[in-house]
Design a protein around this motif. Structure first.
Motif, PDB file in Angstrom:
ATOM      1  N   VAL A 232       0.751  -1.604  -0.112  1.00 56.33           N
ATOM      2  CA  VAL A 232      -0.337  -0.333   0.146  1.00 56.33           C
ATOM      3  C   VAL A 232       0.664   0.895  -0.098  1.00 56.33           C
ATOM      4  CG1 VAL A 232      -1.391   1.452   1.564  1.00 56.33           C
ATOM      5  CG2 VAL A 232      -1.886  -0.929   0.894  1.00 56.33           C
ATOM      6  N   VAL A 233       2.472   1.123   0.833  1.00 55.87           N
ATOM      7  CA  VAL A 233       2.895   2.279   0.983  1.00 55.87           C
ATOM      8  C   VAL A 233       3.744   2.476  -0.564  1.00 55.87           C
ATOM      9  CG1 VAL A 233       4.702   3.129   1.652  1.00 55.87           C
ATOM     10  CG2 VAL A 233       3.539   2.996   3.396  1.00 55.87           C
ATOM     11  N   THR A 234       4.030   1.041  -0.802  1.00 56.86           N
ATOM     12  CA  THR A 234       4.498   1.471  -2.653  1.00 56.86           C
ATOM     13  C   THR A 234       3.086   2.353  -3.898  1.00 56.86           C
ATOM     14  OG1 THR A 234       6.059  -0.455  -1.887  1.00 56.86           O
ATOM     15  CG2 THR A 234       5.795   0.351  -4.081  1.00 56.86           C
ATOM     16  N   GLY A 235       1.858   1.772  -3.571  1.00 59.03           N
ATOM     17  CA  GLY A 235       1.108   1.878  -4.426  1.00 59.03           C
ATOM     18  C   GLY A 235       0.559   3.674  -4.128  1.00 59.03           C
ATOM     19  N   VAL A 236       0.357   3.489  -3.111  1.00 57.11           N
ATOM     20  CA  VAL A 236       0.098   5.371  -2.406  1.00 57.11           C
ATOM     21  C   VAL A 236       1.182   6.272  -3.481  1.00 57.11           C
ATOM     22  CG1 VAL A 236      -0.479   6.972  -0.566  1.00 57.11           C
ATOM     23  CG2 VAL A 236      -1.222   5.082  -0.422  1.00 57.11           C
ATOM     24  N   LEU A 237       1.987   6.333  -2.883  1.00 55.65           N
ATOM     25  CA  LEU A 237       3.117   6.868  -3.382  1.00 55.65           C
ATOM     26  C   LEU A 237       3.093   6.983  -4.890  1.00 55.65           C
ATOM     27  CD1 LEU A 237       6.303   6.272  -0.536  1.00 55.65           C
ATOM     28  CD2 LEU A 237       4.239   8.652  -1.069  1.00 55.65           C
ATOM     29  N   ALA A 238       3.021   5.364  -5.781  1.00 58.70           N
ATOM     30  CA  ALA A 238       3.705   6.152  -7.209  1.00 58.70           C
ATOM     31  C   ALA A 238       1.771   6.274  -7.425  1.00 58.70           C
ATOM     32  CB  ALA A 238       4.402   4.170  -7.346  1.00 58.70           C
ATOM     33  N   GLY A 239       1.611   5.434  -7.355  1.00 59.34           N
ATOM     34  CA  GLY A 239       0.259   5.308  -8.013  1.00 59.34           C
ATOM     35  C   GLY A 239      -0.081   6.866  -8.113  1.00 59.34           C
ATOM     36  N   ARG A 240      -0.883   6.844  -6.722  1.00 59.08           N
ATOM     37  CA  ARG A 240      -1.970   8.478  -6.331  1.00 59.08           C
ATOM     38  C   ARG A 240      -0.710   9.684  -6.339  1.00 59.08           C
ATOM     39  NH1 ARG A 240      -5.853   6.131  -1.846  1.00 59.08           N
ATOM     40  NH2 ARG A 240      -7.055   4.600  -2.595  1.00 59.08           N
TER      41      ARG A 240
END
Length: 327
Positions: A88-96
Motif C-alpha cells: 500500500v505504501v508503494t502503491g499510494v506513493l507511486a499510484g496516487r
C-alpha cells in the motif's frame, strides 16, 4: 555389489543429500505429483510446473524467512499485515502521488523493516509471547493499510518495474518471480545452514539459556530474524503488485498461517531448534501443487481449503513417520 543393493544405496544417498526430514517431505511431494498426473495429464507439463513455481514464489519467500524465525523459537503472525502495508505504501506513493516507483518501492521496503523492528522491540522489551504480540500488531498493521489506502485498491502501470519484479519471463518460459524466489532461497539457505548466524539461530531455538551461557546474544538473533521476515514480506509485496499491477489493503490475508503451515510441512519444529530451508521449499511446493491439481480437476473453491488442510496433516504424518524409522 549386487543389482538389488544398488537402488537402496541410491535411495540412501538421496536421503543423506536432503536430510531425514526433508526426504520425508520430498516423498510426499512426489506422491502428490504422481497422483494428480495420473488423474490429469496436463499436471506435469512444463507450463503447469512453472505456473506452480510462480504461485509458490511469494508464499515461499515469506515461509523461508518464517522458518528461520520459528527455528529461533518465535512466530510472526503479522507478516500478512506487513505485506499489505509495504504494498500500500508503494502503491499510494507511486499510484496516487506520482512518486518515482523506485523511491516508492524503497519506502515500502523501509516501512516493512520498521514494522519488523517494532515487532522485535515490542517482544524484547515486554517479554510478551511472540504469538500474542504479533497477533496484536497484525491487527494494527491491517488498520494502517486500510487508513493509508482509504480502503480502496490502487492500480498503476509501470512497465519496466513490473517486468523486473513480476511480469517478465526469462528465455520466454521462466517467470521472474521464480528467479526472485530462487535467489531468496539461496540466500536463506546460506544464512541458516552455512553461517555462524545460522548456528546461533539453531542454538537459540534449541535452548536459549544454554545459548546465552555460550555467549550468544539471543535477543539480537531473534531481532535479526524478525527483520528478515519483514524484509521477505516487503519483497513478496513488490512481486505481487508488479504481477497484478494493483494493491489492496486486504491483500495477504491468511498469508501468515500458510507460511507457518509450509514451514511445518517442511519439517520445522514448532518448539524451535529444528528446520531447514529446503524442507520449507518442498512444503510450499506441496501446498501449491495441491491447489493447482484441484483447480485442474474443477474442484469447488470451498472444497479446496479442506483438501489442503487434509494434505497438510498427511504430509506432516508421513514426514514424522519416515524420520522416526530412519533414526
Amino acid at each position: 555389489m549386487d543389482a538389488a543393493a544398488r537402488p537402496k544405496k541410491r535411495l540412501g544417498a538421496v536421503a543423506r543429500i536432503f536430510g531425514l526430514r526433508d526426504f520425508g517431505v520430498l516423498v510426499a511431494a512426489v506422491l502428490i505429483a504422481a497422483f494428480f498426473s495420473v488423474i490429469t495429464p496436463t499436471f506435469l507439463t512444463s507450463y503447469n510446473l512453472f505456473n506452480i513455481l510462480r504461485q509458490t514464489a511469494e508464499l515461499g519467500i515469506i515461509a523461508m524467512a518464517m522458518t528461520m524465525l520459528i527455528v529461533a523459537g518465535e512466530f510472526d503472525l503479522s507478516v500478512g499485515g506487513i505485506y499489505a502495508v509495504a504494498g500500500v505504501v508503494t502503491g499510494v506513493l507511486a499510484g496516487r502521488h506520482d512518486v518515482n516507483i523506485w523511491w516508492a518501492a524503497l519506502a515500502g521496503m523501509t516501512a516493512a523493516l520498521l514494522l519488523g523492528l517494532l515487532n522485535a522491540v515490542l517482544i524484547a522489551s515486554t517479554r510478551i509471547n511472540s504469538f500474542i504480540a504479533t497477533l496484536s500488531t497484525m491487527m494494527v498493521y491491517r488498520g494502517v493499510a486500510m487508513v493509508l489506502s482509504e480502503g480502496q485498491p490502487i492500480s498503476f502501470r509501470l512497465d519496466f518495474f513490473m517486468d523486473l519484479f513480476g511480469r517478465a519471463e526469462l528465455f520466454g518460459v521462466l517467470p521472474v518471480p521464480v528467479v526472485w524466489f530462487a535467489a531468496w532461497g539461496v540466500l536463506s539457505y546460506v544464512l541458516l545452514h552455512r553461517t555462524t548466524f545460522g548456528v546461533r539461530v539453531f542454538a537459540t531455538g534449541d535452548n536459549r539459556e544454554a545459548a546465552e551461557l555460550a555467549g550468544i546474544k539471543t535477543t539480537r538473533v531473534k531481532a535479526t530474524a524478525f527483520l528478515l521476515t519483514a524484509l521477505a514480506s516487503g519483497l513478496a509485496a513488490l512481486i505481487s503488485l508488479s504481477f497484478l499491477r494493483t494493491v489492496t489493503p486486504t491483500q495477504g490475508t491468511g498469508l501468515e498461517l500458510e507460511a507457518i503451515a509450509a514451514a511445518v510441512i517442511g519439517g520445522t519444529a514448532m518448539s524451535g531448534g529444528v528446520g531447514s530451508i529446503l524442507g520449507t521449499f518442498l512444503g510450499t511446493f506441496i501446498m501449491a501443487e495441491v491447489r493447482t491439481g484441484l483447480v485442474l480437476l474443477g474442484t469447488d473453491a470451498y472444497v479446496q481449503d479442506a483438501f489442503v488442510g487434509l494434505v497438510i496433516a498427511l504430509a506432516v504424518i508421513v514426514n514424522v513417520r519416515l524420520s522416526t524409522r530412519r533414526r
